[in-house]
Design a protein around this motif. Structure first.
Motif, PDB file in Angstrom:
ATOM      1  N   ASN A 508      29.762 -46.000  36.708  1.00 12.71           N
ATOM      2  CA  ASN A 508      29.670 -45.459  38.068  1.00 12.71           C
ATOM      3  C   ASN A 508      29.339 -43.973  38.059  1.00 12.71           C
ATOM      4  O   ASN A 508      28.857 -43.438  39.062  1.00 12.71           O
ATOM      5  N   GLN A 509      29.613 -43.307  36.950  1.00 17.15           N
ATOM      6  CA  GLN A 509      29.301 -41.883  36.851  1.00 17.15           C
ATOM      7  C   GLN A 509      27.881 -41.634  36.359  1.00 17.15           C
ATOM      8  O   GLN A 509      27.443 -40.489  36.298  1.00 17.15           O
ATOM      9  N   ALA A 511      23.680 -42.603  36.467  1.00 19.71           N
ATOM     10  CA  ALA A 511      22.565 -43.184  37.219  1.00 19.71           C
ATOM     11  C   ALA A 511      21.326 -43.088  36.346  1.00 19.71           C
ATOM     12  O   ALA A 511      20.978 -42.010  35.866  1.00 19.71           O
ATOM     13  N   ARG A 584      23.094 -43.643  44.379  1.00 22.73           N
ATOM     14  CA  ARG A 584      24.323 -44.048  43.685  1.00 22.73           C
ATOM     15  C   ARG A 584      25.355 -42.932  43.684  1.00 22.73           C
ATOM     16  O   ARG A 584      26.543 -43.173  43.496  1.00 22.73           O
ATOM     17  N   ALA A 586      25.901 -40.562  41.524  1.00 21.22           N
ATOM     18  CA  ALA A 586      26.543 -40.403  40.227  1.00 21.22           C
ATOM     19  C   ALA A 586      26.474 -38.944  39.797  1.00 21.22           C
ATOM     20  O   ALA A 586      25.614 -38.180  40.228  1.00 21.22           O
ATOM     21  N   ARG A 617      24.102 -31.788  39.220  1.00 21.35           N
ATOM     22  CA  ARG A 617      24.338 -32.926  38.339  1.00 21.35           C
ATOM     23  C   ARG A 617      24.070 -32.534  36.888  1.00 21.35           C
ATOM     24  O   ARG A 617      23.288 -31.625  36.596  1.00 21.35           O
TER      25      ARG A 617
END
Length: 683
Positions: A508-509, A511, A584, A586, A617
Motif C-alpha cells: 500500500n505504500q 505505487a 493510489r 502511496a 514522495r
C-alpha cells in the motif's frame, strides 16, 4: 554500507539539483536524518570496513561463483529465517459442498425414494402374468382386486406400472435439478477460490505456468469436476443403491438365480478398477495437452500485431496446428482406452444373463418356479445389469474428474505464496528511507542477477538506477515490492526488514508504473480508478497532464481503450499508468522505464508529469534513457548486479566514470556539462 570492490568511494552529496522549486525540493541526501536503530544505522562509504579485514569479511553465498582473490568481498549470509506460516496440506474438494448440505440432503432423500420406486417397478408385471392371466388369487390386502376379474386385475397392474413410472419421473427431475444447480454453484465457488488463489500465489508460480494453462484450469477443469459431482449424485449413488436393493430382492426371490447373476460382479469390478487407473493417467495427459493448446492460442493472439508485422502467420498457424494435433492424439488415446474395455463389460454381463436364463427356464419347466416369478427375476436382472453397466461406464467421467481435480488442487494446495511473519508489523510511509544490504538474488540457481548489492534511498529522495541491459535494475524494483525475496542479505524500510512487515501494508505504500503499462479492456476511468470518475481522479489527471488527452478524446473519461490499451499511444498509456499510481496515494513511487519507446515530445510530457507527481514522495526509477536520470537527486549505476558508481548526475558527468560512458552512448555529439557539481543536466 560496505562499498563494492569495483566501486570508488564518492564524497557524500552536498547539494540537490532543483527539480521544481525550493519549497518542494527534497531533503538532500547528506541531510537525511540518521536511522534511530544503531544496529541498522547505515555506514558511510568512507567508514566502510575494508574487505580484507578478517573480522568483517562476509561469509560466502552458495550463488556466488568461486573467486581466488581473498580480498574480494563475499555476500553477507541471510539473517535468521523469519517465521512464516506453513503451506496448507492437500485439501479435498468436499469442503466446497458444505454450504449446500441442505439441497444435497434433500437430493439424497429423493434418491432413496427413486430407488424404492425402481425396485417396485417389476411387480405389476408379475400381477398381470400370474394373477390376471394365470388366475392365481392375490390374497392379503390386495384380495379386493380379485373381484374385478382378469381384466380388472390387468387394469390395476397397468395403472400401477404407469403410476410408478410417473412418480419416478417427477422424483428424477427433482434430483437432476437439485444436483445440477448445486454443481453449478459449487463450480462457481470453486472457480472463484482457484482464481483468488492464483492472485495470491507468488510470481515464481506464475513464471512457471503459462496463462493459457491457468485459464484452462479455471474453465475446463472446473467444468469436469462439476460433471463428476453431478455423476456422483445422478448416477453413482442411485445406481449403487438400486444395485444393492435388487441384489437383496433377487436373492430373496431365488437364491440360486441371484448367485448366478452376481457371478459376473467380481471380474467386472476388477476390470473397472484396473482400467480406471489407466484412464485417469491418460486423461491427465489429455488435459495437459488441451492446456498447451489454450496457452499457444492465448500467447499468439495477445501478440498478434507482432505476428502480422513480421509476417509470421504461417509459422504461428503451424505451431498451433502441431499443438492441436498433439491434443487430438492425447484425446484419441484416452478414448481408445475407454472404448477398448467397454465390450468386455458387455460380454461379461451377457454371459451372466445367459446363465440366469438357462437356470430360470429349467426351474419353470420343472415346476419349481412360476413364469411370473421368472419374468420378475429377468426384469430385475435387466435392471441389475443396467446399474452395473452404468457404473462401469461411469469410470470414464470419474477418471476425467479426478485428473481435473488434481490440476485444480495443484493451485489450491500450492505453497508458493509470499511468506509473511507470524506477527507482521504495519508498514508506514518511510521516515528515514529504504536500504538494501548485501543483497544477492538469482532467478535460477548459479546465475545471480544481483551480487552483494548495497544501496540506500533516503525518504523524499529521487533516485534513478541506470545501467546496461541485464544489470538487475527491474529486479531491484521487484524485490522492493516483495514479488521475490533476496537469496541473501536484507531489504529494509526505516531499518525494519521487509519480511517482518505485513505484505498488504507494505504494498500500500508503493505505487508502480510498469515498463509495459497494464490496461483493462474498458474505459480510461476504469483503468485509473477501477470505477466511476470522482473528484480525486480529476485532480490526478491535471497533475499528470492526462486532462489534455481527455479533452482531445470525444468520449473523455468514457473512451474505450481496447484490450491492452491498443487505442492509446505509448505516451498516453504511460500517463494513464502514472495517474493510476498517483491515485493510489502511496508514499513511494516506483518507475520502471517510464519513458521507454517514446518520441521526444511524448518523453518530455511524461517527464514533466513525473516531476509534478514526484513532489513529496520517495521515488526509485530505473531507466535506460538518461533524460530521467538528469532530473534525479542521485544516479546509481548498476553493472553485473553491483553498484559501480553513484552520486548527483552533474558530479558523475564531471567524474568521467561509468555514467559518462552511458551518457556518451546516447549523446555522441558531446557532453552538456554545467560545470557546477551536484546539478542535474538536461538532455
Amino acid at each position: 554500507m560496505t562499498a563494492p570492490d569495483t566501486m570508488t568511494p564518492y564524497p557524500p552529496p552536498t547539494s540537490t539539483p532543483p527539480l521544481t522549486d525550493a519549497a518542494t525540493r527534497p531533503v538532500p541526501h547528506s541531510a537525511t536524518p540518521p536511522f534511530t536503530n544503531p544496529a541498522t544505522r547505515p555506514v558511510p562509504l568512507s567508514a566502510a570496513p575494508h574487505p580484507t579485514d578478517p573480522a568483517t569479511r562476509p561469509l560466502p553465498h552458495p550463488l556466488a561463483p568461486p573467486r581466488s582473490d581473498p580480498a574480494t568481498p563475499r555476500p553477507t549470509p541471510l539473517p535468521t529465517p523469519l517465521p512464516t506460516p506453513r503451506p496448507g496440506r492437500g485439501r479435498a474438494l468436499r469442503g466446497f459442498l458444505r454450504p449446500y448440505r441442505g439441497s444435497l440432503s434433500l437430493a439424497s432423500g429423493l434418491i432413496l425414494v427413486e430407488t424404492l420406486l425402481d425396485l417396485a417397478r417389476p411387480w405389476p408385471l408379475k400381477v398381470a402374468v400370474d394373477n390376471a392371466i394365470g388366475g392365481r388369487p392375490l390374497g392379503g390386502p390386495l384380495a379386493v382386486v380379485d373381484g374385478l376379474g382378469p381384466a380388472g386385475v390387468a387394469a390395476v397392474a397397468a395403472v400401477a406400472g404407469i403410476g410408478l413410472v410417473g412418480v419416478g419421473a417427477l422424483v428424477g427431475y427433482l434430483i437432476t435439478y437439485l444436483t445440477a444447480a448445486t454443481a453449478e454453484r459449487v463450480g462457481a465457488d470453486l472457480r472463484q477460490a482457484v482464481f483468488g488463489r492464483m492472485l495470491r500465489l507468488g510470481l515464481p508460480f506464475h513464471d512457471r505456468h503459462r496463462s493459457g494453462d491457468l485459464v484452462t484450469r479455471l474453465t475446463g477443469d472446473v467444468s469436469r469436476v462439476e460433471d463428476s459431482m453431478v455423476a456422483w449424485f445422478t448416477v453413482l449413488v442411485p445406481e449403487v443403491l438400486t444395485l444393492a436393493g435388487m441384489v437383496v430382492v433377487v436373492l430373496a426371490v431365488d437364491l440360486t438365480l441371484g448367485l448366478a447373476a452376481l457371478a459376473v460382479a467380481p471380474p467386472l469390478a476388477l476390470v473397472v478398477a484396473l482400467r480406471r487407473r489407466r484412464i485417469r493417467a491418460v486423461q491427465r495427459v489429455s488435459r495437459d495437452a488441451d492446456a498447451a493448446v489454450a496457452s499457444e492460442a492465448t500467447e499468439v493472439l495477445r501478440n498478434v500485431r507482432v505476428v502480422q508485422a513480421f509476417t509470421r502467420e504461417r509459422e504461428a498457424a503451424g505451431s498451433f496446428s502441431g499443438r492441436s494435433r498433439g491434443a487430438v492424439r492425447a484425446a484419441l488415446a484416452a478414448m481408445d482406452l475407454e472404448a477398448r474395455w467397454s465390450p468386455i463389460a458387455d460380454l461379461l454381463l451377457a454371459a451372466g444373463g445367459g446363465l440366469v436364463l438357462w437356470l430360470g427356464v429349467t426351474a419353470v419347466t420343472s415346476g419349481r418356479m412360476t413364469l411370473g416369478t421368472l419374468l420378475v427375476v429377468l426384469a430385475y436382472l435387466s435392471s441389475l445389469y443396467g446399474p452395473i453397466r452404468s457404473l462401469a461406464r461411469l469410470a470414464r467421467t470419474l477418471a476425467r474428474g479426478a485428473a481435473s481435480r488434481e490440476r485444480i488442487l495443484e493451485v489450491l494446495d500450492s505453497g508458493e505464496v509470499v511468506p509473511e511473519a507470524a506477527d507482521p508489523l504495519p508498514a508506514g510511509p518511510p521516515r528515514h528511507g529504504l536500504a538494501l544490504r548485501g543483497v544477492w538474488f538469482a532467478y535460477t540457481e548459479g546465475n545471480p542477477v544481483l551480487r552483494h548489492l548495497d544501496l540506500e534511498v533516503a525518504a523524499g529522495e529521487r533516485v534513478c538506477v541506470v545501467g546496461p541491459t541485464g544489470a538487475g535494475k527491474s529486479t531491484l524494483l521487484a524485490l522492493l515490492q516483495r514479488f521475490y525475496d533476496p537469496d541473501a542479505g536484507a531489504i529494509e524500510l526505516d531499518g525494519i526488514d521487509l519480511r517482518r512487515l505485513g505484505l498488504g501494508s507494505l504494498r500500500n505504500q508503493l505505487a508502480l508504473v510498469p515498463q509495459d503499462p497494464w490496461m483493462l479492456d474498458g474505459t480510461i476511468a476504469d483503468n485509473i480508478g477501477f470505477g466511476p470518475q470522482d473528484e480525486r481522479m480529476a485532480a490526478v489527471a491535471t497533475l499528470t497532464g492526462l486532462d489534455e488527452i481527455l479533452r482531445r478524446l470525444p468520449d473523455g473519461w468514457d473512451t474505450q481503450i481496447g484490450e491492452g490499451g491498443v487505442r492509446l499511444s505509448g505516451g498516453q498509456r504511460r500517463r494513464v499508468a502514472l495517474a493510476r499510481a498517483i491515485l493510489r496515494d502511496a508514499s513511494v513511487l516506483l518507475l520502471d522505464e517510464p519513458t521507454s519507446g517514446l518520441d521526444a515530445a511524448s518523453e518530455q510530457a511524461v517527464l514533466d508529469a513525473l516531476g509534478r507527481a514526484a513532489e513529496g514522495r520517495t521515488v526509485v526509477s530505473v531507466s535506460h534513457r538518461l533524460g530521467l536520470a538528469a532530473r534525479a537527486d542521485r544516479v546509481v549505476v548498476l553493472d553485473g548486479g553491483r553498484v559501480v558508481e553513484q552520486g548527483p548526475p552533474g558530479e558523475l558527468l564531471a567524474a568521467g566514470g561509468a555514467y559518462v560512458r552511458l551518457w556518451a552512448l546516447q549523446h555522441p555529439d558531446g557532453l552538456a556539462l554545467t560545470g557546477r557539481s551536484g546539478e542535474g543536466v538536461n538532455p
